[in-house]
Motif scaffolding. Structure first.
Motif, PDB file in Angstrom:
ATOM      1  N   ARG B 358       0.826  -1.214   0.000  1.00  0.00           N
ATOM      2  CA  ARG B 358       0.000   0.000   0.000  1.00  0.00           C
ATOM      3  C   ARG B 358       0.854   1.255   0.000  1.00  0.00           C
ATOM      4  O   ARG B 358       0.534   2.235  -0.655  1.00  0.00           O
ATOM      5  N   LEU B 359       1.948   1.216   0.787  1.00  0.00           N
ATOM      6  CA  LEU B 359       2.811   2.389   0.953  1.00  0.00           C
ATOM      7  C   LEU B 359       4.262   1.942   0.823  1.00  0.00           C
ATOM      8  O   LEU B 359       4.583   0.774   1.057  1.00  0.00           O
ATOM      9  N   PRO B 360       5.170   2.876   0.497  1.00  0.00           N
ATOM     10  CA  PRO B 360       6.590   2.502   0.512  1.00  0.00           C
ATOM     11  C   PRO B 360       7.006   2.113   1.931  1.00  0.00           C
ATOM     12  O   PRO B 360       6.580   2.746   2.905  1.00  0.00           O
ATOM     13  N   THR B 361       7.788   1.064   2.052  1.00  0.00           N
ATOM     14  CA  THR B 361       8.216   0.606   3.387  1.00  0.00           C
ATOM     15  C   THR B 361       9.747   0.577   3.455  1.00  0.00           C
ATOM     16  O   THR B 361      10.409   0.331   2.443  1.00  0.00           O
ATOM     17  N   PRO B 362      10.300   0.822   4.647  1.00  0.00           N
ATOM     18  CA  PRO B 362      11.768   0.804   4.779  1.00  0.00           C
ATOM     19  C   PRO B 362      12.288  -0.630   4.842  1.00  0.00           C
ATOM     20  O   PRO B 362      11.518  -1.583   4.984  1.00  0.00           O
ATOM     21  N   ARG B 363      13.620  -0.755   4.737  1.00  0.00           N
ATOM     22  CA  ARG B 363      14.254  -2.041   5.015  1.00  0.00           C
ATOM     23  C   ARG B 363      14.403  -2.176   6.530  1.00  0.00           C
ATOM     24  O   ARG B 363      14.377  -1.169   7.249  1.00  0.00           O
ATOM     25  N   VAL B 364      14.633  -3.363   7.004  1.00  0.00           N
ATOM     26  CA  VAL B 364      14.888  -3.552   8.438  1.00  0.00           C
ATOM     27  C   VAL B 364      16.136  -2.744   8.840  1.00  0.00           C
ATOM     28  O   VAL B 364      16.181  -2.126   9.904  1.00  0.00           O
ATOM     29  N   GLN B 365      17.116  -2.737   7.941  1.00  0.00           N
ATOM     30  CA  GLN B 365      18.370  -2.022   8.213  1.00  0.00           C
ATOM     31  C   GLN B 365      18.163  -0.527   8.439  1.00  0.00           C
ATOM     32  O   GLN B 365      18.981   0.123   9.094  1.00  0.00           O
ATOM     33  N   ASP B 366      17.086   0.009   7.878  1.00  0.00           N
ATOM     34  CA  ASP B 366      16.843   1.448   8.016  1.00  0.00           C
ATOM     35  C   ASP B 366      16.411   1.832   9.428  1.00  0.00           C
ATOM     36  O   ASP B 366      16.268   3.017   9.739  1.00  0.00           O
ATOM     37  N   LEU B 367      16.172   0.849  10.292  1.00  0.00           N
ATOM     38  CA  LEU B 367      15.733   1.155  11.657  1.00  0.00           C
ATOM     39  C   LEU B 367      16.903   1.305  12.628  1.00  0.00           C
ATOM     40  O   LEU B 367      16.695   1.618  13.806  1.00  0.00           O
ATOM     41  N   VAL B 368      18.127   1.031  12.159  1.00  0.00           N
ATOM     42  CA  VAL B 368      19.278   1.073  13.083  1.00  0.00           C
ATOM     43  C   VAL B 368      20.398   1.940  12.527  1.00  0.00           C
ATOM     44  O   VAL B 368      20.414   2.255  11.333  1.00  0.00           O
ATOM     45  N   HIS B 369      21.322   2.291  13.428  1.00  0.00           N
ATOM     46  CA  HIS B 369      22.483   3.088  13.036  1.00  0.00           C
ATOM     47  C   HIS B 369      23.725   2.288  13.437  1.00  0.00           C
ATOM     48  O   HIS B 369      24.213   2.400  14.557  1.00  0.00           O
ATOM     49  N   GLU B 370      24.201   1.472  12.509  1.00  0.00           N
ATOM     50  CA  GLU B 370      25.257   0.509  12.853  1.00  0.00           C
ATOM     51  C   GLU B 370      26.552   1.175  13.319  1.00  0.00           C
ATOM     52  O   GLU B 370      27.212   0.686  14.230  1.00  0.00           O
ATOM     53  N   ALA B 371      26.910   2.276  12.685  1.00  0.00           N
ATOM     54  CA  ALA B 371      28.212   2.901  13.005  1.00  0.00           C
ATOM     55  C   ALA B 371      28.270   3.292  14.480  1.00  0.00           C
ATOM     56  O   ALA B 371      29.312   3.171  15.127  1.00  0.00           O
ATOM     57  N   ARG B 372      27.129   3.753  15.001  1.00  0.00           N
ATOM     58  CA  ARG B 372      27.114   4.189  16.419  1.00  0.00           C
ATOM     59  C   ARG B 372      27.088   3.003  17.380  1.00  0.00           C
ATOM     60  O   ARG B 372      27.549   3.110  18.510  1.00  0.00           O
ATOM     61  N   ALA B 373      26.511   1.910  16.940  1.00  0.00           N
ATOM     62  CA  ALA B 373      26.391   0.755  17.852  1.00  0.00           C
ATOM     63  C   ALA B 373      27.658  -0.098  17.868  1.00  0.00           C
ATOM     64  O   ALA B 373      27.903  -0.833  18.825  1.00  0.00           O
ATOM     65  N   ARG B 374      28.457   0.021  16.805  1.00  0.00           N
ATOM     66  CA  ARG B 374      29.622  -0.880  16.664  1.00  0.00           C
ATOM     67  C   ARG B 374      30.552  -0.810  17.871  1.00  0.00           C
ATOM     68  O   ARG B 374      31.051  -1.831  18.356  1.00  0.00           O
ATOM     69  N   VAL B 375      30.770   0.405  18.380  1.00  0.00           N
ATOM     70  CA  VAL B 375      31.721   0.591  19.478  1.00  0.00           C
ATOM     71  C   VAL B 375      31.326  -0.225  20.709  1.00  0.00           C
ATOM     72  O   VAL B 375      32.173  -0.746  21.446  1.00  0.00           O
TER      73      VAL B 375
END
Lengths: 103, 449
Positions: B358-375
């Motif tokens: 019905r509407l454009p949907t994001p990827r699952v990956q679009d819900l997180v910010h990997e660079a900030r969590a990596r540390v």
């Protein structure tokens, strides 16, 4: 206005299904090779055979419903049946070459 | 066709599990339990059970409630029992810890031990009923589900053995068998729990999830069967060792050596399959959770070798280090890595899956910010290595500093799980989407199965 020919309708359906994006891979389900078959008859009755990348993925039901939703919006489709199958299972080789290159 | 859907109580299990992990690491950082106290000290038992039941078992049960249907291709049976299982497990855990605190000298009755154990038996039994009935509803079991079936069998033995130990410690169970259990049953209890239940279940689930996340062909052929039958044989040998303890009151060295050898064969085959999955993957760029999982797999290999050496040498520090590495590096590390994927995935299912088509949907990956969590993953695994080293070298302050760093890293990761759940890091087009509830079942459900 006459009903579109089956080949034309199938092309319209493929275009419509390209709006459905696999949430894990981030590409549309047509180019990912998840649509196995689209059967269209002269009266506009459509049967789609599809799969998902992972057997019994929790998103399967939603993807199937999304396909049904897109079919309902295609002009000329009078009825639609969507069937989910895992025989044969999806493999990465089913992706369109231009999509496979991005992985 | 039957299809898997959203497990409504999985996030409540995950939230409770993370709470237990934070509490356990805080206690360790404060110097409560080993190495300041002895391995068998009540304070150590408090931390150990917070980790084994509170963190790892609740995490695994939450994951199985969601992913067992994926493994067997059938919907979850008796899903309505899940919240009752969670309540019983949490109450049982609190009572059990109260009993251990009583042993430590606090003015709490020792009867809390068997009472808590009984509640835990009931909670795990409910969970086992859900999972076994889902397994039995499948005509035939795919091999990853076979691991889970054997793991659940080991869970049943672990819990019954634990309840027997608790009753013996509280003086409610006497006789030669009780004395033999207290003297020789604790190691078996740990083996059934960490090895048979948690490790076999993690192996089974990871066969499917790692293949799915890496876009790698599922493993087939003789190697995964060696991993399965090796694990099964190890568990059978542990059962034999338990039988010997109960019947003649002495440990069976032969059965324990057989269990160890079978476990090593199983883990060797599993390691070879994991390497093959990563090598055959179609996803060239590894996502953060599959990168972090590599550290957990390495911890499994190193922990298994360390445990073998420690049992051979009889070194207490090496034994404690090996168990710590297996519990918090392998099982805990893999759990945190998978949570980093599963939490946004479940959030995506709740918030965006109904809009597909019905509407454009994001990827699952679009819900997180990997660079900030990596540390935080780096910090967690470095801190885990530090604590293991400190245990082996008997450096108490370094151990506490390592546990404190692990705690900080876990809090950092929890913040990212929270942000994924609140849609705080989502890409611009979807910023106006209402976030789901944090833990409790979604108020807006779309049933499709």
């Amino acid at each position: 206005m006459s009903a579109p020919a089956p080949a034309e309708l199938e092309a319209d359906i493929r275009a419509a299904l390209r709006a459905v994006i696999d949430p894990e891979l981030g590409h549309n389900i047509v180019d990912l090779g998840m649509i196995y078959d689209i059967a269209v008859d002269e009266a506009g009755a459509v049967a789609v055979l599809m799969t998902t990348t992972t057997r019994f993925c929790p998103a399967s039901a939603f993807l199937e419903e999304a396909v049904r939703e897109r079919l309902a919006g295609v002009a000329g489709v009078t009825s639609a049946v969507v069937e989910l199958t895992y025989d044969p299972p999806w493999t990465p080789e089913r992706m369109a070459p231009e999509i496979a290159l991005r992985f | 066709m039957q299809m898997a859907c959203i497990s409504r109580w999985t996030l409540a299990f995950f939230g409770s599990a993370l709470g237990a992990l934070v509490l356990a690491l805080a206690l360790l950082a404060l110097g409560i339990g080993y190495p300041l106290g002895s391995l068998a000290a009540p304070a150590t038992l408090i931390v150990v059970h917070l980790v084994a039941i509170g963190w790892l078992s609740l995490l695994m049960l939450g994951a199985l409630l969601q992913f067992l249907p994926v493994l067997v291709g059938k919907p979850l049976r008796l899903a309505g029992l899940a919240p009752w299982a969670l309540v019983l497990l949490l109450v049982g855990l609190v009572l059990l810890l109260g009993g251990f605190a009583g042993l430590e000298g606090l003015s709490l009755p020792l009867e809390l031990l068997p009472l808590g154990g009984l509640m835990l038996v009931c909670g795990f039994a409910l969970a086992a009923v859900i999972l076994f009935s889902t397994l039995f509803s499948a005509g035939s079991l795919p091999f990853p589900a076979g691991f889970v079936a054997v793991a659940l069998g080991s869970l049943v033995i672990t819990v019954l053995l634990g309840e027997s130990l608790a009753s013996a410690l509280a003086g409610l169970l006497g006789g030669d068998a009780a004395i033999a259990l207290i003297n020789h049953g604790v190691g078996l209890h740990a083996g059934f729990g960490l090895g048979g239940w948690l490790t076999l279940a993690a192996m089974g689930v990871s066969y499917r999830l790692v293949s799915m996340f890496l876009i790698a062909p599922e493993r087939k052929g003789v190697v995964p069967h060696i991993a399965f039958w090796g694990g099964f044989a190890a568990l059978a040998a542990l059962c034999l060792a338990l039988g010997v303890v109960l019947v003649i009151g002495l440990p069976s060295g032969l059965a324990l050596v057989a269990a160890g050898l079978a476990a090593l064969v199983s883990l060797g085959a599993y390691a070879s399959d994991v390497v093959a999955l990563y090598r055959s993957r179609r996803r060239r760029e590894l996502e953060l959770h599959t990168q972090a999982a590599i550290a957990a797999f390495a911890a499994l290999g190193a922990g298994a070798l360390m445990l073998t050496g420690a049992l051979w040498s009889g070194s207490e520090g090496a034994l404690a280090g090996a168990v710590y590495l297996l519990a918090l590096g392998w099982l805990g590390g893999l759990g945190l890595a998978m949570l980093y994927k599963i939490v946004p995935f479940l959030t995506w299912l709740e918030c965006f899956a109904p809009d597909m088509g019905r509407l454009p949907t994001p990827r699952v990956q679009d819900l997180v910010h990997e660079a900030r969590a990596r540390v935080w993953f780096w910090a967690y695994f470095i801190a885990t290595a530090l604590t293991v080293l400190a245990l082996m070298l008997d450096l108490e302050l370094v151990f506490r500093a390592g546990a404190a760093l692990q705690l900080v890293a876990v809090l950092g990761l929890i913040r990212h799980f929270y942000r994924a759940r609140r849609l705080s890091d989502i890409s611009a087009p979807w910023r106006n989407q209402s976030p789901p509830r944090l833990f409790l079942p979604a108020s807006r459900q779309r049933s499709l199965s």
